[in-house]
Design a protein around this motif. Sequence first.
Motif, PDB file in Angstrom:
ATOM      1  N   ASN A   2       0.820  -1.209   0.000  1.00  0.00           N
ATOM      2  CA  ASN A   2       0.000   0.000   0.000  1.00  0.00           C
ATOM      3  C   ASN A   2       0.854   1.259   0.000  1.00  0.00           C
ATOM      4  O   ASN A   2       0.460   2.270  -0.584  1.00  0.00           O
ATOM      5  CB  ASN A   2      -0.949   0.019   1.206  1.00  0.00           C
ATOM      6  CG  ASN A   2      -2.246  -0.685   0.902  1.00  0.00           C
ATOM      7  OD1 ASN A   2      -2.582  -0.904  -0.252  1.00  0.00           O
ATOM      8  ND2 ASN A   2      -2.968  -1.050   1.942  1.00  0.00           N
ATOM      9  N   ARG A   5       1.867   1.934  -3.524  1.00  0.00           N
ATOM     10  CA  ARG A   5       0.682   2.370  -4.278  1.00  0.00           C
ATOM     11  C   ARG A   5       0.321   3.810  -3.935  1.00  0.00           C
ATOM     12  O   ARG A   5       0.016   4.614  -4.821  1.00  0.00           O
ATOM     13  CB  ARG A   5      -0.483   1.427  -3.966  1.00  0.00           C
ATOM     14  CG  ARG A   5      -1.742   1.746  -4.705  1.00  0.00           C
ATOM     15  CD  ARG A   5      -2.810   0.742  -4.370  1.00  0.00           C
ATOM     16  NE  ARG A   5      -3.996   1.010  -5.143  1.00  0.00           N
ATOM     17  CZ  ARG A   5      -4.916   0.124  -5.407  1.00  0.00           C
ATOM     18  NH1 ARG A   5      -4.790  -1.109  -4.944  1.00  0.00           N
ATOM     19  NH2 ARG A   5      -5.960   0.439  -6.110  1.00  0.00           N
ATOM     20  N   LYS A  80      -6.259   3.097  -2.131  1.00  0.00           N
ATOM     21  CA  LYS A  80      -7.344   2.218  -1.691  1.00  0.00           C
ATOM     22  C   LYS A  80      -8.171   2.838  -0.578  1.00  0.00           C
ATOM     23  O   LYS A  80      -9.391   2.774  -0.591  1.00  0.00           O
ATOM     24  CB  LYS A  80      -6.767   0.892  -1.194  1.00  0.00           C
ATOM     25  CG  LYS A  80      -6.932  -0.223  -2.156  1.00  0.00           C
ATOM     26  CD  LYS A  80      -6.499  -1.531  -1.529  1.00  0.00           C
ATOM     27  CE  LYS A  80      -6.642  -2.605  -2.575  1.00  0.00           C
ATOM     28  NZ  LYS A  80      -6.181  -3.886  -2.133  1.00  0.00           N
ATOM     29  N   TYR A  81      -7.506   3.406   0.404  1.00  0.00           N
ATOM     30  CA  TYR A  81      -8.183   3.950   1.576  1.00  0.00           C
ATOM     31  C   TYR A  81      -7.830   5.418   1.735  1.00  0.00           C
ATOM     32  O   TYR A  81      -6.810   5.878   1.219  1.00  0.00           O
ATOM     33  CB  TYR A  81      -7.762   3.190   2.841  1.00  0.00           C
ATOM     34  CG  TYR A  81      -7.963   1.698   2.713  1.00  0.00           C
ATOM     35  CD1 TYR A  81      -9.232   1.145   2.718  1.00  0.00           C
ATOM     36  CD2 TYR A  81      -6.872   0.850   2.557  1.00  0.00           C
ATOM     37  CE1 TYR A  81      -9.419  -0.222   2.584  1.00  0.00           C
ATOM     38  CE2 TYR A  81      -7.045  -0.512   2.422  1.00  0.00           C
ATOM     39  CZ  TYR A  81      -8.330  -1.047   2.433  1.00  0.00           C
ATOM     40  OH  TYR A  81      -8.511  -2.394   2.298  1.00  0.00           O
ATOM     41  N   LYS A  83      -9.199   8.234   0.621  1.00  0.00           N
ATOM     42  CA  LYS A  83      -9.137   8.900  -0.670  1.00  0.00           C
ATOM     43  C   LYS A  83      -9.103  10.416  -0.552  1.00  0.00           C
ATOM     44  O   LYS A  83      -8.300  11.083  -1.193  1.00  0.00           O
ATOM     45  CB  LYS A  83     -10.307   8.444  -1.532  1.00  0.00           C
ATOM     46  CG  LYS A  83     -10.224   6.959  -1.865  1.00  0.00           C
ATOM     47  CD  LYS A  83     -11.409   6.522  -2.680  1.00  0.00           C
ATOM     48  CE  LYS A  83     -11.325   5.064  -3.035  1.00  0.00           C
ATOM     49  NZ  LYS A  83     -10.130   4.643  -3.738  1.00  0.00           N
TER      50      LYS A  83
END
Length: 146
Positions: A2, A5, A80-81, A83
């Motif tokens: 993550n 990313r 992913k989280y 945002k």
Amino acid sequence: MNFLRNTLAVLVGLAIAGLMITLGIRAFPQWVTFDAFAPFEHWQRFLESMKGEDAFFGFLLFISGLGTTIGGVVTAIIVKYAKVAYAILIGFIMLFIAMLDIIIFPYHPTFYKISIFLTFFPFAWLGGKIVSVIYERKNKRLKLKS
């Protein structure tokens, strides 16, 4: 994973925001006082030639807000989280760059110096919120179909 990313998302968002600002500045041929594609290579000379052009600085605020919004949207799509938080990070970094620009180059009008604080965070937040709302609606539809 993550971390990579999220880092990639922030870098891509910043690159898109910078590209939008560059393309926006190049949109009006009468403002182009340089030969290279990117106006940032000769930024001091360019700003000096734009001194007194309030329309340019108003448009620069607009295009910076638009670029930050689109950069925030792209960043929010990639992460992913959190945002909205990552989209706001784009706004913070862009604000920091704009503040450095104002400190280093003294050619900006006063309204521009004040307005950057009212531009970057709200537009970046808007970009993250757009993606957040779209994802929430998508999840709601998927739950209703189940």
